[in-house]
Write a protein that holds these residues in place. Sequence first.
Motif, PDB file in Angstrom:
ATOM      1  N   TRP A 125     -47.261  80.016  45.030  1.00  0.00           N
ATOM      2  CA  TRP A 125     -46.951  79.384  44.574  1.00  0.00           C
ATOM      3  C   TRP A 125     -47.880  79.142  43.190  1.00  0.00           C
ATOM      4  O   TRP A 125     -48.122  80.342  42.441  1.00  0.00           O
ATOM      5  CB  TRP A 125     -48.756  78.246  45.497  1.00  0.00           C
ATOM      6  N   ARG A 126     -47.218  78.277  42.782  1.00  0.00           N
ATOM      7  CA  ARG A 126     -47.676  78.243  40.708  1.00  0.00           C
ATOM      8  C   ARG A 126     -48.279  76.649  40.658  1.00  0.00           C
ATOM      9  O   ARG A 126     -47.954  75.615  40.853  1.00  0.00           O
ATOM     10  CB  ARG A 126     -45.713  77.582  40.137  1.00  0.00           C
ATOM     11  N   ALA A 127     -48.971  77.169  39.606  1.00  0.00           N
ATOM     12  CA  ALA A 127     -49.976  75.794  39.099  1.00  0.00           C
ATOM     13  C   ALA A 127     -49.066  74.873  38.577  1.00  0.00           C
ATOM     14  O   ALA A 127     -48.491  75.095  37.503  1.00  0.00           O
ATOM     15  CB  ALA A 127     -51.183  76.549  38.059  1.00  0.00           C
ATOM     16  N   GLU A 128     -49.658  74.065  39.253  1.00  0.00           N
ATOM     17  CA  GLU A 128     -48.683  72.402  38.634  1.00  0.00           C
ATOM     18  C   GLU A 128     -48.934  71.379  37.998  1.00  0.00           C
ATOM     19  O   GLU A 128     -48.473  70.450  37.262  1.00  0.00           O
ATOM     20  CB  GLU A 128     -48.326  71.082  40.235  1.00  0.00           C
ATOM     21  N   TYR A 129     -50.264  72.023  37.074  1.00  0.00           N
ATOM     22  CA  TYR A 129     -50.582  71.081  36.244  1.00  0.00           C
ATOM     23  C   TYR A 129     -49.241  71.615  34.862  1.00  0.00           C
ATOM     24  O   TYR A 129     -50.238  72.526  33.949  1.00  0.00           O
ATOM     25  CB  TYR A 129     -51.602  71.568  35.900  1.00  0.00           C
ATOM     26  N   GLN A 130     -49.100  70.604  35.148  1.00  0.00           N
ATOM     27  CA  GLN A 130     -48.000  70.837  32.917  1.00  0.00           C
ATOM     28  C   GLN A 130     -47.648  69.240  33.697  1.00  0.00           C
ATOM     29  O   GLN A 130     -47.101  68.215  34.282  1.00  0.00           O
ATOM     30  CB  GLN A 130     -46.328  71.458  33.437  1.00  0.00           C
ATOM     31  N   ALA A 131     -47.805  68.660  32.051  1.00  0.00           N
ATOM     32  CA  ALA A 131     -46.986  67.080  31.761  1.00  0.00           C
ATOM     33  C   ALA A 131     -45.581  67.618  32.653  1.00  0.00           C
ATOM     34  O   ALA A 131     -44.554  68.221  32.417  1.00  0.00           O
ATOM     35  CB  ALA A 131     -46.985  67.480  30.868  1.00  0.00           C
ATOM     36  N   GLN A 132     -45.740  66.197  33.081  1.00  0.00           N
ATOM     37  CA  GLN A 132     -44.424  66.063  33.906  1.00  0.00           C
ATOM     38  C   GLN A 132     -42.752  66.320  33.225  1.00  0.00           C
ATOM     39  O   GLN A 132     -42.299  66.050  33.690  1.00  0.00           O
ATOM     40  CB  GLN A 132     -44.016  64.237  33.892  1.00  0.00           C
ATOM     41  N   LYS A 133     -42.706  65.878  32.020  1.00  0.00           N
ATOM     42  CA  LYS A 133     -41.629  66.144  31.190  1.00  0.00           C
ATOM     43  C   LYS A 133     -41.430  68.399  31.574  1.00  0.00           C
ATOM     44  O   LYS A 133     -40.166  68.517  31.050  1.00  0.00           O
ATOM     45  CB  LYS A 133     -41.803  65.508  29.733  1.00  0.00           C
ATOM     46  N   ARG A 134     -42.572  68.204  30.939  1.00  0.00           N
ATOM     47  CA  ARG A 134     -42.684  70.012  31.102  1.00  0.00           C
ATOM     48  C   ARG A 134     -42.087  70.792  32.502  1.00  0.00           C
ATOM     49  O   ARG A 134     -41.226  70.953  32.848  1.00  0.00           O
ATOM     50  CB  ARG A 134     -43.540  69.985  30.893  1.00  0.00           C
ATOM     51  N   GLN A 135     -42.051  69.693  33.264  1.00  0.00           N
ATOM     52  CA  GLN A 135     -42.041  70.246  34.669  1.00  0.00           C
ATOM     53  C   GLN A 135     -40.540  70.424  35.136  1.00  0.00           C
ATOM     54  O   GLN A 135     -39.987  70.913  35.511  1.00  0.00           O
ATOM     55  CB  GLN A 135     -42.930  70.028  36.100  1.00  0.00           C
ATOM     56  N   ILE A 136     -39.815  69.057  34.429  1.00  0.00           N
ATOM     57  CA  ILE A 136     -38.241  69.005  34.581  1.00  0.00           C
ATOM     58  C   ILE A 136     -38.014  69.726  33.493  1.00  0.00           C
ATOM     59  O   ILE A 136     -36.679  70.260  34.459  1.00  0.00           O
ATOM     60  CB  ILE A 136     -38.387  67.023  33.789  1.00  0.00           C
ATOM     61  N   ARG A 137     -38.730  69.764  32.064  1.00  0.00           N
ATOM     62  CA  ARG A 137     -37.734  70.617  32.050  1.00  0.00           C
ATOM     63  C   ARG A 137     -37.908  72.289  32.533  1.00  0.00           C
ATOM     64  O   ARG A 137     -36.327  73.196  32.407  1.00  0.00           O
ATOM     65  CB  ARG A 137     -38.177  70.887  30.418  1.00  0.00           C
ATOM     66  N   ASN A 138     -39.123  72.823  33.289  1.00  0.00           N
ATOM     67  CA  ASN A 138     -38.952  74.072  32.944  1.00  0.00           C
ATOM     68  C   ASN A 138     -37.837  74.178  34.779  1.00  0.00           C
ATOM     69  O   ASN A 138     -37.309  75.279  35.133  1.00  0.00           O
ATOM     70  CB  ASN A 138     -40.116  74.616  33.862  1.00  0.00           C
TER      71      ASN A 138
END
Length: 313
Positions: free
Chosen positions: A67-80
């Motif tokens: 499990w990883r913390a989801e608190y990233q900006a949406q664009k960053r999540q998509i990029r990652n």
Amino acid sequence: MAHHNIPSVKKLLFAFLVPILIPATSFSANPIRLPRGNSSWSAYANELALRILKVTENHKAPDKIEWRAEYQAQKRQIRNVSEGIDFDVIWTMTSTERESHSNPVHVDIFKGLMGSRVFLIRKDMAQKFANIKTIEDLKKINFVQGQDYPDTPILKSAGLTVHEGDAFGDMIEMIRHKRADAFPRGIPEPLIEIDMFHIDQDISLENHVMISYEAPCYFFFSKKDPTLRERFKKGFEIIEKDGSFDRIFNKHFANVIKKINVTNRVIFHINNPYLSEQSKEALKSQKLWYNRGTLDPKKMIALPTVSTEHREN
């Protein structure tokens, strides 16, 4: 010399490697990295993902979940996720731009709920919203949405005034300090947010108006490794047939849908000009959508598309 009792190099290597080659529990080679938040809709997405993994699991090599913390900006999540960084799968609302970077399974996990947008407003604005009946009335409202939310260009494409914010708390402060009038939220979100962030002193759920548009939320994966995506695609077919998709959905949202009281609202419909061709095709055949079965198109007020200039970066 008695060196005939010394074990051969091959025997020593074999004795050393056996414990590694045959471990007590043979998990899959790499853990599956999933996002975890503390909201009820995140819990729903996690439960759905775990069910899909369960029905497609290789029992000889069970999955190991990280499990990883989801608190990233949406664009960053998509990029990652597109680069295989931090996450192997995420869930988020789609757009043509997002699908150009990452690879989704085109099944809306929220069955249309996130495209049914009700508003967080200041309590002293309740009567103003109760008087909204026409497109002209709606266009007098100042909305706020996240600067990296796909909803922002959709709302702007209909000629609505939309101010952009960063974090959830910042956008609530914009409402509170009268820099915006309404914060549109998908049906699963506002009641939980009011409770979770203790904002009910002066912020409430608006009860008379709703904006509807097609806003599918997908599980997204890296295009570099299609294996996990194919598992989820197969898993959706299984859980749709065995009824567990419906059971999990109803467990989390049946009561919320009743409380939102959709059928008694004035509903404005916006065409989403930012859907990919794959998403458009998927919507033609999917019968899972909540708002297609509940909202009467004859009662919707359609907002014409006036602008598609605002694009995601």
